[in-house]
Scaffold this active site. Sequence first.
Site, short mmCIF file in Angstrom:
data_model
loop_
_atom_site.label_atom_id
_atom_site.label_comp_id
_atom_site.label_asym_id
_atom_site.label_seq_id
_atom_site.Cartn_x
_atom_site.Cartn_y
_atom_site.Cartn_z
N ARG A 118 1.11 4.48 -0.43
CA ARG A 118 2.47 4.82 -0.84
C ARG A 118 2.57 6.31 -1.14
O ARG A 118 3.57 6.94 -0.82
CB ARG A 118 2.85 3.99 -2.07
CG ARG A 118 3.41 2.60 -1.77
CD ARG A 118 2.55 1.76 -0.86
NE ARG A 118 3.08 0.44 -0.65
CZ ARG A 118 2.61 -0.65 -1.28
NH1 ARG A 118 1.63 -0.54 -2.16
NH2 ARG A 118 3.12 -1.82 -1.00
N ASP A 167 -1.18 0.47 4.22
CA ASP A 167 -0.03 -0.33 3.83
C ASP A 167 1.16 0.16 4.64
O ASP A 167 1.03 1.09 5.44
CB ASP A 167 0.24 -0.22 2.32
CG ASP A 167 0.82 -1.51 1.74
OD1 ASP A 167 1.90 -1.93 2.21
OD2 ASP A 167 0.20 -2.10 0.84
N HIS A 193 2.14 -6.14 5.44
CA HIS A 193 1.96 -4.76 4.97
C HIS A 193 1.31 -3.91 6.06
O HIS A 193 0.41 -3.12 5.80
CB HIS A 193 1.13 -4.73 3.69
CG HIS A 193 1.86 -5.25 2.49
ND1 HIS A 193 2.88 -4.56 1.89
CD2 HIS A 193 1.71 -6.39 1.78
CE1 HIS A 193 3.35 -5.25 0.85
NE2 HIS A 193 2.66 -6.37 0.77
N ASP A 204 -1.56 -10.66 1.52
CA ASP A 204 -0.49 -10.97 0.57
C ASP A 204 0.89 -10.75 1.17
O ASP A 204 1.06 -9.99 2.12
CB ASP A 204 -0.64 -10.12 -0.69
CG ASP A 204 -0.56 -8.64 -0.39
OD1 ASP A 204 -1.26 -8.19 0.54
OD2 ASP A 204 0.18 -7.90 -1.08
N GLU A 205 1.87 -11.42 0.60
CA GLU A 205 3.30 -11.18 0.81
C GLU A 205 3.69 -11.17 2.29
O GLU A 205 4.49 -10.33 2.72
CB GLU A 205 3.72 -9.88 0.12
CG GLU A 205 3.53 -9.91 -1.39
CD GLU A 205 3.96 -8.65 -2.08
OE1 GLU A 205 4.47 -8.74 -3.21
OE2 GLU A 205 3.80 -7.56 -1.49
N TYR A 243 -1.73 -4.68 -13.94
CA TYR A 243 -0.98 -3.81 -13.05
C TYR A 243 -0.54 -2.57 -13.82
O TYR A 243 0.35 -2.62 -14.67
CB TYR A 243 0.22 -4.56 -12.45
CG TYR A 243 -0.12 -5.23 -11.15
CD1 TYR A 243 -1.31 -5.96 -11.01
CD2 TYR A 243 0.71 -5.16 -10.04
CE1 TYR A 243 -1.65 -6.57 -9.83
CE2 TYR A 243 0.37 -5.77 -8.84
CZ TYR A 243 -0.80 -6.47 -8.74
OH TYR A 243 -1.16 -7.07 -7.56
N PHE A 244 -1.15 -1.45 -13.48
CA PHE A 244 -0.94 -0.23 -14.24
C PHE A 244 0.17 0.65 -13.65
O PHE A 244 0.37 1.78 -14.10
CB PHE A 244 -2.24 0.57 -14.33
CG PHE A 244 -3.34 -0.18 -15.05
CD1 PHE A 244 -3.07 -1.30 -15.81
CD2 PHE A 244 -4.65 0.25 -14.96
CE1 PHE A 244 -4.08 -1.99 -16.46
CE2 PHE A 244 -5.67 -0.42 -15.62
CZ PHE A 244 -5.37 -1.55 -16.37
N THR A 249 1.25 2.77 -6.14
CA THR A 249 1.78 4.13 -6.32
C THR A 249 3.17 4.36 -5.74
O THR A 249 3.53 5.49 -5.42
CB THR A 249 0.79 5.15 -5.71
OG1 THR A 249 0.63 4.88 -4.32
CG2 THR A 249 -0.54 5.09 -6.42
N GLU A 250 3.98 3.32 -5.61
CA GLU A 250 5.36 3.55 -5.15
C GLU A 250 6.06 4.60 -6.00
O GLU A 250 6.79 5.46 -5.49
CB GLU A 250 6.16 2.24 -5.18
CG GLU A 250 5.77 1.24 -4.11
CD GLU A 250 4.75 0.23 -4.61
OE1 GLU A 250 3.97 0.58 -5.53
OE2 GLU A 250 4.71 -0.90 -4.08
#
Length: 788
Positions: free
Chosen positions: A182, A211, A286, A350-351, A442-443, A493-494
């Site tokens: 990201r 990603d 992704h 995922d997703e 999740y930081f 990191t979005e």
Amino acid sequence: MKTGRNFAFLITIFLFPIFGAFGQQNSSFSIVPQPASIKMKPGTFRITNQTMLLVAERDIDLKNVAILFAEQLRLAGGPFLRVEPMLDETSDGNAIIFAFNKKRESLPTEGYRLNISPNGILLTGNSGAGLFYGMQTLLQLLPPEVCNISKPEEGKSWEVPCADIKDEPRFPYRGMHLDVSRHFFPKDFIFKYIDLLAMYKMNIFHWHLTDDNGWRIEIKKYPELTEVSAWRVDHEDLPWGERPPQEAGEKATYGGFYTQDDIREVVQYAAQRYITIIPEIEMPAHSVEVLAAYPDLSCTGGPFTVPPGSYWPNSDIFCAGNDNVFVFLEDVLSEVMELFPSEYIHVGGDEATKTRWEECQKCQQRMKEEGLKDEKELQSYFIKRMEKFINSRGKKLIGWDEILEGGLAPEATVMSWRGVEGGIAAARQGHDVIMTPTPYCYFDYYQADPQFEPKAIGGFTTLKKVYSFEPIPEELTVEEGKHILGAQGNVWTEYIPTPEHAEYMAVPRMIAIAEIDWSPAKLRNWDNFRQRLDSQFERLEYMGVNYSKGSFKADIHTHYDPKSNKVQVILSSEQPGIPIRYTTNGNDPTAASTLYTAPFDIAANAYIKAALFVDGKLKEKPSEMPVIFHHAIGKPVTYLASYSTRYPASGPGTLTDGIRGNTNHRDGRWQGYLGTDVEIIIDLGKEMPVRSVSTTFLQNSRSWIFAPSMVEFSLSSNGKTWHSVYEKRNPLPEKNEEILIQPFSNAYPLDAKARYIKVMAYSSGNCPDWHEGKGEKCWIFLDEVVVY
């Protein structure tokens, strides 16, 4: 100057005072993670230019650890210590000895023993990793200036307090993640990130290299991955979720990638610090950045561009019916595996939105040929096929918990992120698990009041909440719990565009994860950890780390005392020593409001507000908590249907503590029930008049939380014969995407009496057809049952 003292005799001198000493802990040592066993001893050992740094034998690990220690000391302006082999005869004390722990006592592979006496230091371990972790402890016992390599101080005294430490990690997997797709981060920052992991005895760096928003690793066979997939249109001036896609004629200028030489350099740097790098190459979703360069690997053929911001849902994914996709991925992974010696290769998983697969003739033909009943099983086929290839190269596959869907690959390891349920399921199936659930790990979530913080993706995960995480769920048996390898913190990191911002989000929450992974569970103590953290902050400042000072929010807790029939209010914060001011009438506190010095009692309805002030200035907006004083306060609750351990709130007392939740379902006041009805009984202790019963439920369909389809209240005098006094269906429309709190309440005749109150709330069971999670279990969230 030879004295005839041999190695065995020196070890005897070092160890003589400490037999039988283990088990004592001393909080005055600000070591993080907390060692398994510490004993302080009188005196100190001073390191000077005359101190010898000796390795007991010619071994690359011994020499590597000794050199790293000597370099750190020298760069900080300390004595210049030459690393020398230990001979049969050595000097008269004043030595630091690094040695393998041969035949003296049992130590785990990553364990160490550190003995410091006024005559010298002896560090022993069974491996290079164990010695390295002992060396990190030794550095933390030195003054904080040992971390000051940018402006070293001359003439500093380098003394170490005498102690005996025996230590080992609780978990074999102690990890941190970093997303460089990201936002791309330079190689120098990756080195610094690894240094932070090493400082706190973490041994895994999960490097999220690919990603939708950028491909970050050079693959020789597919140059378009770095020519096209690594670059996107620069819309960094716009919020992540509002960035328009690339238009015709726009040039992609934001991005970057690591060459294979870069990767080798980083891998070697990490290996010297006993850190394994696990690369992640996302599949089947992704991956639209890949399709921008190779559209023929998609179901539709494109065209595609690299998204400059949010890309959701992930519908453009690798075509599972196209054999060229597997050729491509095997080629890519072959080069990746040559670069990374890690036992694991992370494939994401995922997703994956499967709408393209549902419409793709190739995918449907694949399902027919393989006898797959649905697209979930097609994803399982995809992952299992990749695992077979990865296993053939002597590696193991790891993926996010969605790889459980449709059947788990035979030897795969699961990274459980959507809560702990995926980890529980995998462990019960005999698969290894890394725990990294979003509410704790999740930081990219806010760590303090958003009004006072840099922009983040959402959520709210304070340092204290991270530290409260227990990686082994209580639902698992002892044998099943052995499959939990450890925990990992994740930095997506979005909303994190710079290295400085990444540091701020990761530190000190990564330090909390480090202690969770390393220290014995019985030794973990929040107050002690927070006290030790102050010393770490000083070291981080010397290192130039842009760490967060944590939340300055006041925490409000209550405790009901049945003897006095009062509610005790306890105020605290993550900032020891900073004054808390409070009010009980709903007014905002000021610097002149009542100073909190000890818990206080209330015996009626109150609206408590509390805040921290520094030099008279408010640090974060006040915390607030209305306390509802009613008949059921503090009364016992019997659960006929259990709440989820993922959202326990305060446990069994939550529903009668006088505290309501707010619209944030992670505020710690809501109790969650997954896919099941709520059925509870409150015992008022004696029969008494009951004028009304009320409760509230949360509605937040975006988080799969739905108000119950119907609520029922019943009264009883004996707990056996029940009289239903209230039934009400959910008044909300079937499709409601608003976040709100839905009340259910009923008033009774003045002569109604009861000892027991039963509350039934009927779940819809599964998410409705219009919802993105259709068919999946949905949540009911309940906070307080109020009885007057």
